[in-house]
Design a protein around this motif. Sequence first.
Motif, short mmCIF file in Angstrom:
data_model
loop_
_atom_site.label_atom_id
_atom_site.label_comp_id
_atom_site.label_asym_id
_atom_site.label_seq_id
_atom_site.Cartn_x
_atom_site.Cartn_y
_atom_site.Cartn_z
N TYR A 46 1.98 3.21 -16.57
CA TYR A 46 0.96 2.97 -15.54
C TYR A 46 1.00 4.11 -14.54
O TYR A 46 2.09 4.61 -14.20
N LEU A 47 -0.17 4.48 -14.05
CA LEU A 47 -0.29 5.42 -12.94
C LEU A 47 -1.30 4.79 -12.00
O LEU A 47 -2.40 4.42 -12.44
N GLN A 48 -0.91 4.60 -10.76
CA GLN A 48 -1.85 3.96 -9.83
C GLN A 48 -1.90 4.68 -8.50
O GLN A 48 -0.87 5.11 -7.97
N CYS A 49 -3.11 4.82 -7.98
CA CYS A 49 -3.31 5.35 -6.63
C CYS A 49 -3.87 4.21 -5.79
O CYS A 49 -4.81 3.53 -6.21
N LEU A 50 -3.28 3.99 -4.64
CA LEU A 50 -3.75 2.95 -3.72
C LEU A 50 -4.08 3.59 -2.38
O LEU A 50 -3.29 4.40 -1.87
N GLU A 51 -5.22 3.21 -1.82
CA GLU A 51 -5.66 3.75 -0.53
C GLU A 51 -5.99 2.61 0.43
O GLU A 51 -6.57 1.61 0.00
N GLY A 52 -5.63 2.81 1.68
CA GLY A 52 -5.97 1.81 2.69
C GLY A 52 -5.07 1.97 3.89
O GLY A 52 -4.37 2.98 4.03
N GLU A 53 -5.09 0.96 4.77
CA GLU A 53 -4.22 1.02 5.94
C GLU A 53 -2.77 1.01 5.46
O GLU A 53 -2.41 0.29 4.52
N ALA A 54 -1.95 1.82 6.14
CA ALA A 54 -0.56 2.02 5.71
C ALA A 54 0.17 0.69 5.52
O ALA A 54 0.84 0.49 4.50
N ALA A 55 0.02 -0.22 6.48
CA ALA A 55 0.75 -1.49 6.40
C ALA A 55 0.34 -2.28 5.16
O ALA A 55 1.19 -2.89 4.49
N ASP A 56 -0.95 -2.27 4.86
CA ASP A 56 -1.46 -3.02 3.69
C ASP A 56 -0.97 -2.40 2.39
O ASP A 56 -0.56 -3.11 1.46
N VAL A 57 -1.03 -1.07 2.32
CA VAL A 57 -0.60 -0.38 1.10
C VAL A 57 0.90 -0.59 0.89
O VAL A 57 1.35 -0.94 -0.21
N ASP A 58 1.67 -0.40 1.95
CA ASP A 58 3.13 -0.53 1.82
C ASP A 58 3.53 -1.96 1.44
O ASP A 58 4.44 -2.16 0.63
N GLU A 59 2.84 -2.93 2.02
CA GLU A 59 3.17 -4.32 1.72
C GLU A 59 2.85 -4.63 0.25
O GLU A 59 3.66 -5.23 -0.46
N LEU A 60 1.68 -4.16 -0.21
CA LEU A 60 1.31 -4.40 -1.60
C LEU A 60 2.28 -3.70 -2.56
O LEU A 60 2.64 -4.25 -3.60
N LEU A 61 2.71 -2.52 -2.17
CA LEU A 61 3.63 -1.80 -3.05
C LEU A 61 4.95 -2.54 -3.22
O LEU A 61 5.56 -2.47 -4.29
N LYS A 62 5.35 -3.25 -2.19
CA LYS A 62 6.58 -4.06 -2.32
C LYS A 62 6.37 -5.17 -3.34
O LYS A 62 7.23 -5.47 -4.17
N THR A 63 5.18 -5.81 -3.25
CA THR A 63 4.84 -6.87 -4.21
C THR A 63 4.76 -6.30 -5.63
O THR A 63 5.31 -6.87 -6.57
#
Length: 139
Positions: A46-63
């Motif tokens: 998998y290769l994924q790029c995620l964009e958005g507010e830092a807090a939202d991206v970081d939280e999702l990345l933990k999940t």
Amino acid sequence: MISSIYISQAVGEPSEDDLFDLLEQCRRNNVKKGLTGMLMYGGGTYLQCLEGEAADVDELLKTIDADPRHTAVKILRRVPIAARQFTDWSMGFEHVTEKSFEESAGLRKLGLSSYNPEYLENNPEMVDTLLRWATRTKI
Ligand SMILES: Cc1cc2nc3c(=O)[nH]c(=O)nc-3n(C[C@H](O)[C@H](O)[C@H](O)COP(=O)(O)O)c2cc1C
């Protein structure tokens, strides 16, 4: 806003249905959080790029990191951005296959075998090329 890119390895081989379900889940959730990006899958990677507010991206990345559907999640990049690259996609998707590489003049020489964590980690320009290429299909 930030953009974050990671690679990971699928656990088992996801079926088309598995990938479709994952994508639906991504889109459903990301729309709510104003997240955009691109997800690519091929040959177990998998290769994924995620964009958005830092807090939202970081939280999702933990999940995402804790998701049993994949392992060896490695963040390649996390940079502030002024504008999004994937404005039109709550989560775009590209199933990378031998055929799709064949059909692209820019990727043909490389071949699907180079779509692997080691290569992607060591070739950041390739990561950018792939992500740009994925937007061509407008799905
Ligand atoms: C490769 C991969 C990419 C994922 N990308 C996203 C994503 O962009 N957005 C998202 O919400 N969940 C994504 N997930 C799923 C999350 O890990 C998690 O299962 C989901 O956010 C939980 O959603 P729920 O609370 O609606 O069940 C991804 C999972 C994997 C394996």
